[in-house]
Design a protein around this motif. Sequence first.
Motif, short mmCIF file in Angstrom:
data_model
loop_
_atom_site.label_atom_id
_atom_site.label_comp_id
_atom_site.label_asym_id
_atom_site.label_seq_id
_atom_site.Cartn_x
_atom_site.Cartn_y
_atom_site.Cartn_z
N LEU A 37 0.92 -1.21 -0.17
CA LEU A 37 0.00 -0.11 -0.09
C LEU A 37 0.89 1.32 -0.19
CD1 LEU A 37 -2.77 -1.27 2.56
CD2 LEU A 37 -2.99 -0.97 0.18
N GLY A 38 2.01 1.06 0.54
CA GLY A 38 3.14 2.47 0.76
C GLY A 38 3.34 2.61 -0.77
N LEU A 39 3.75 1.51 -1.39
CA LEU A 39 4.51 1.68 -2.77
C LEU A 39 3.33 2.32 -3.70
CD1 LEU A 39 6.36 -1.64 -3.07
CD2 LEU A 39 7.43 0.77 -3.16
N ALA A 40 1.89 1.77 -3.66
CA ALA A 40 0.87 2.13 -4.32
C ALA A 40 0.61 3.74 -4.02
CB ALA A 40 -0.09 1.59 -4.12
N SER A 41 0.65 4.20 -2.84
CA SER A 41 0.59 5.64 -2.45
C SER A 41 1.47 6.36 -3.01
CB SER A 41 0.64 5.72 -1.06
OG SER A 41 -0.62 4.99 -0.38
N LEU A 42 2.65 6.01 -3.03
CA LEU A 42 4.01 6.64 -3.79
C LEU A 42 3.57 6.75 -5.10
CD1 LEU A 42 7.30 5.24 -2.15
CD2 LEU A 42 6.34 7.48 -1.78
N ALA A 43 3.15 5.72 -5.88
CA ALA A 43 2.76 5.88 -7.45
C ALA A 43 1.69 6.75 -7.67
CB ALA A 43 2.66 4.57 -8.02
N ILE A 44 0.84 6.76 -7.01
CA ILE A 44 -0.53 7.78 -7.15
C ILE A 44 -0.17 9.08 -6.73
CG2 ILE A 44 -2.74 7.83 -6.38
CD1 ILE A 44 -3.18 5.04 -6.13
N GLY A 45 0.43 9.23 -5.50
CA GLY A 45 1.01 10.53 -5.25
C GLY A 45 1.71 11.26 -6.30
N LEU A 46 2.81 10.68 -6.72
CA LEU A 46 3.80 11.18 -7.58
C LEU A 46 3.09 11.50 -8.93
CD1 LEU A 46 7.10 9.36 -6.77
CD2 LEU A 46 6.35 11.78 -6.43
N ASN A 47 2.09 10.56 -9.31
CA ASN A 47 1.55 10.64 -10.59
C ASN A 47 0.60 12.03 -10.66
OD1 ASN A 47 0.58 9.76 -13.38
ND2 ASN A 47 -1.18 9.73 -12.13
N ALA A 48 -0.11 12.14 -9.41
CA ALA A 48 -1.13 13.23 -9.35
C ALA A 48 -0.21 14.53 -9.26
CB ALA A 48 -1.85 13.19 -8.13
N THR A 49 1.05 14.57 -8.70
CA THR A 49 1.48 15.89 -8.80
C THR A 49 2.33 16.12 -10.14
OG1 THR A 49 2.09 15.68 -6.30
CG2 THR A 49 3.76 17.12 -7.76
N ILE A 195 0.08 12.61 -0.25
CA ILE A 195 -0.13 11.19 -0.50
C ILE A 195 1.09 10.57 -0.50
CG2 ILE A 195 -1.07 9.49 -1.95
CD1 ILE A 195 -3.19 11.50 -2.73
N THR A 196 2.20 11.32 -1.44
CA THR A 196 3.49 10.73 -1.37
C THR A 196 4.02 10.58 0.10
OG1 THR A 196 3.67 11.63 -3.62
CG2 THR A 196 5.87 11.14 -2.34
N GLY A 197 3.99 11.54 0.75
CA GLY A 197 4.46 11.47 2.09
C GLY A 197 3.86 10.59 2.82
N LEU A 205 9.85 4.90 5.88
CA LEU A 205 11.36 5.39 5.29
C LEU A 205 11.29 6.79 5.96
CD1 LEU A 205 11.03 4.46 1.47
CD2 LEU A 205 12.62 3.48 3.23
N LYS A 206 10.40 7.66 6.01
CA LYS A 206 10.45 8.81 6.53
C LYS A 206 8.86 9.16 7.15
CE LYS A 206 11.42 13.16 7.22
NZ LYS A 206 12.68 13.69 8.18
N ASP A 207 9.19 9.48 8.37
CA ASP A 207 7.87 10.11 8.96
C ASP A 207 7.66 11.67 8.58
OD1 ASP A 207 5.47 10.82 10.28
OD2 ASP A 207 6.46 10.61 12.41
#
Length: 230
Positions: A37-49, A195-197, A205-207
């Motif tokens: 889910l963390g990887l999915a959030s990274l992908a969706i967040g970065l794509n949106a930005t 969302i990436t955060g 990885l980072k809070d």
Amino acid sequence: MIGTIVNTATIIAGSIIGSLLHRGVKEKYKEVLYTGLGLASLAIGLNATISHFPQSEYPVLFIISLALGGIIGTALDIDGRFKRLIDKIKKDGNGNHRLADGLATAILLYCIGPLSMLGPVISALKGDHTFLFTNATLDFVSSMVFASTYGIGMVLAAPVLFCWQGLFWLVAHVSSTAISDALMSELLIVGGLLITGSGLSLLNLKDCKTLNLLPALLVPVIWFLFRFIV
């Protein structure tokens, strides 16, 4: 409101499944689920930005938004207050878990966050349910974990989420003419970074203390409102 309906249904389903797992979900399975889910959030967040950068009329507005929003959120200590509230209601004085405590914690986790707050707005204005479907997946896993500990009563959090997201959806739907494409682009750029955060936090990885950055979503709104008045 299909996205909100799906999100609500996943909480109900997750609560039912979790309640059947009396001994709880094993830690190794929780870890692999949250990693995915963390990887999915990274992908969706970065794509949106990234996908909305070319549409931005103010390329530095997202930086100002994050800076001002972060300062305001940190001053208010939103992240700290949220975590302390969860710690406070997790257990009663004797250290025994209670259904009411579990519900309070789950409702906060389900409702507070960029996916749950920005998702209904995007769904109402653009018919894009990606954020809500992602949030539904996160809530499905969380609801299983909660219900495996607190029981089937955790299903009561579902109608609360429905009303919360439904309110955001209704406001955006009614006032759709007041929200321009330019404003939505700026909100998606900032929201995507939040969302990436959240994804980085899920991956341990980072809070990023994403809750402290939530006020950043208000900065573009205030800026466009100022431009409209002036």
